[in-house]
Motif scaffolding. Structure first.
Motif, mmCIF file in Angstrom:
data_model
loop_
_atom_site.group_PDB
_atom_site.id
_atom_site.type_symbol
_atom_site.label_atom_id
_atom_site.label_comp_id
_atom_site.label_asym_id
_atom_site.label_seq_id
_atom_site.Cartn_x
_atom_site.Cartn_y
_atom_site.Cartn_z
ATOM 1 N N PRO A 207 0.770 -1.247 0.000
ATOM 2 C CA PRO A 207 0.000 0.000 0.000
ATOM 3 C C PRO A 207 0.799 1.295 0.000
ATOM 4 C CG PRO A 207 0.026 -0.953 2.198
ATOM 5 C CD PRO A 207 0.723 -1.937 1.306
ATOM 6 N N VAL A 208 2.106 1.261 0.298
ATOM 7 C CA VAL A 208 2.886 2.496 0.444
ATOM 8 C C VAL A 208 3.789 2.693 -0.766
ATOM 9 C CG1 VAL A 208 4.609 3.712 1.839
ATOM 10 C CG2 VAL A 208 2.840 2.333 2.966
ATOM 11 N N GLN A 209 3.751 3.880 -1.331
ATOM 12 C CA GLN A 209 4.597 4.194 -2.479
ATOM 13 C C GLN A 209 6.031 4.495 -2.030
ATOM 14 O OE1 GLN A 209 3.477 3.832 -5.744
ATOM 15 N NE2 GLN A 209 1.844 2.914 -4.502
ATOM 16 N N ILE A 210 7.001 4.190 -2.889
ATOM 17 C CA ILE A 210 8.412 4.383 -2.548
ATOM 18 C C ILE A 210 8.686 5.831 -2.166
ATOM 19 C CG2 ILE A 210 10.761 4.409 -3.479
ATOM 20 C CD1 ILE A 210 10.023 1.945 -5.135
ATOM 21 N N ALA A 211 8.143 6.783 -2.905
ATOM 22 C CA ALA A 211 8.407 8.196 -2.631
ATOM 23 C C ALA A 211 7.941 8.590 -1.234
ATOM 24 C CB ALA A 211 7.726 9.070 -3.681
ATOM 25 N N ASP A 212 6.800 8.061 -0.811
ATOM 26 C CA ASP A 212 6.287 8.378 0.527
ATOM 27 C C ASP A 212 7.163 7.756 1.605
ATOM 28 O OD1 ASP A 212 4.120 9.826 -0.496
ATOM 29 O OD2 ASP A 212 2.916 8.009 -0.715
ATOM 30 N N SER A 213 7.624 6.538 1.360
ATOM 31 C CA SER A 213 8.508 5.875 2.317
ATOM 32 C C SER A 213 9.830 6.621 2.443
ATOM 33 C CB SER A 213 8.768 4.430 1.882
ATOM 34 O OG SER A 213 9.662 3.788 2.766
ATOM 35 N N VAL A 214 10.414 6.989 1.308
ATOM 36 C CA VAL A 214 11.692 7.715 1.308
ATOM 37 C C VAL A 214 11.554 9.038 2.057
ATOM 38 C CG1 VAL A 214 13.306 8.964 -0.183
ATOM 39 C CG2 VAL A 214 12.635 6.625 -0.749
ATOM 40 N N LYS A 215 10.491 9.746 1.799
ATOM 41 C CA LYS A 215 10.256 11.024 2.488
ATOM 42 C C LYS A 215 10.189 10.806 3.996
ATOM 43 C CE LYS A 215 7.021 14.904 2.788
ATOM 44 N NZ LYS A 215 5.746 15.481 2.261
ATOM 45 N N GLY A 216 9.478 9.745 4.414
ATOM 46 C CA GLY A 216 9.350 9.465 5.840
ATOM 47 C C GLY A 216 10.656 9.037 6.480
ATOM 48 N N ILE A 217 11.424 8.207 5.786
ATOM 49 C CA ILE A 217 12.720 7.757 6.304
ATOM 50 C C ILE A 217 13.660 8.937 6.491
ATOM 51 C CG2 ILE A 217 14.793 6.403 5.780
ATOM 52 C CD1 ILE A 217 12.889 4.457 4.251
ATOM 53 N N LEU A 218 13.772 9.761 5.466
ATOM 54 C CA LEU A 218 14.682 10.904 5.552
ATOM 55 C C LEU A 218 14.190 11.917 6.582
ATOM 56 C CD1 LEU A 218 15.681 11.425 1.816
ATOM 57 C CD2 LEU A 218 16.930 10.240 3.633
ATOM 58 N N GLY A 219 12.894 11.966 6.806
ATOM 59 C CA GLY A 219 12.370 12.824 7.856
ATOM 60 C C GLY A 219 12.826 12.395 9.237
ATOM 61 N N ARG A 220 13.069 11.107 9.410
ATOM 62 C CA ARG A 220 13.598 10.600 10.685
ATOM 63 C C ARG A 220 15.102 10.820 10.791
ATOM 64 N NH1 ARG A 220 9.167 10.653 13.602
ATOM 65 N NH2 ARG A 220 7.517 9.320 12.730
#
Length: 254
Positions: A207-220
């Motif tokens: 259900p999660v798109q790569i771009a959304d995951s990358v944004k969240g990871i880098l936000g951490r």
């Protein structure tokens, strides 16, 4: 070049890892090393042609010689290392525990648990010398390791190996006063691995798109500090859509 933030991302030839190096290379004042078993892969080569600050390097998970050579190359080219994102992983078995060969568990532990260990041992000296004073060692884990919010997905070799790397990161955080070591759950991401797992569990895709995951990871990772970030298991994609796999909190239950 000496003032640029230097990143190493493993498992960078596709999926989340490729998304991370693409996002980081597009930032100003960064040097990005993309670790992959095959650094000559077409996608990485094309990306490196667009970004002169991106350097594909050979890095095989848990291979000591490969890891040592990769870190030596980083030191030669950049002279420093500030952030490691240990992303490389495998998930090659879906099914009941009783049917999984022991060799499958061994393969998953080799890559998913020992891979980050060998990487940190190779990079420790250079990483801890980071002029930022707060070097980051971020490991991409998974919420399938959660005992406090367990959801069964019939992938015990993967889940067990990721649970082991969680303990590794807790130990590294405790042993190094300046190291900002933590874990990030990227979400159930629509990669080759994620979609395969979704289909194995009766879903059309992750259900999660790569771009959304990358944004969240880098936000951490961006702005992470020892005080607020280290030793924790962060959620990259907060979701509360009523699905059993949703993780609605900022942190993942251990």
């Amino acid at each position: 070049m000496s003032g640029a933030i230097v990143y190493l991302v493993t498992g960078a030839n596709r999926g989340i890892g490729f998304g991370l190096v693409a996002a980081l290379a597009a930032r100003p004042n960064t040097i990005v090393f993309a670790g992959a078993r095959d650094p000559s892969a077409q996608a990485l080569g094309d990306l490196a042609a667009k970004h002169t600050n991106l350097h594909p390097i050979k890095l095989t998970s848990a291979d000591k010689a490969d890891n040592d050579a990769a870190v030596a190359q980083i030191e030669k080219v950049a002279g420093r290392l500030d952030v490691i994102i240990a992303n490389a992983a495998i998930c090659d078995y879906y099914g009941p525990v009783v049917d999984a060969p022991v060799s499958v568990y061994q393969d998953h532990f080799e890559v998913n648990s020992l891979g980050p260990l060998v990487l940190f041992q190779a990079a420790e000296r250079l990483l801890l010398a980071s002029p930022t004073g707060a070097p980051i060692f971020a490991v991409i884990s998974s919420s399938v390791t959660s005992m406090g919010n367990y959801v069964h997905f019939s992938l015990s070799p993967y889940a067990m190996s990721k649970a082991a790397v969680n303990i590794l990161v807790k130990g590294l955080n405790a042993e190094h006063s300046k190291l900002v070591a933590f874990l990030v759950d990227p979400g159930w991401v629509a990669t080759q691995m994620g979609d395969r797992g979704a289909k194995a569990n009766g879903l059309p895709g992750a259900p999660v798109q790569i771009a959304d995951s990358v944004k969240g990871i880098l936000g951490r990772i961006d702005g992470a500090t020892k005080e607020k970030s280290a030793g924790k298991f962060w959620n990259a994609v907060v979701a509360n859509n009523g699905n059993p796999w949703d993780r609605p909190t900022e942190e993942i239950l251990w």
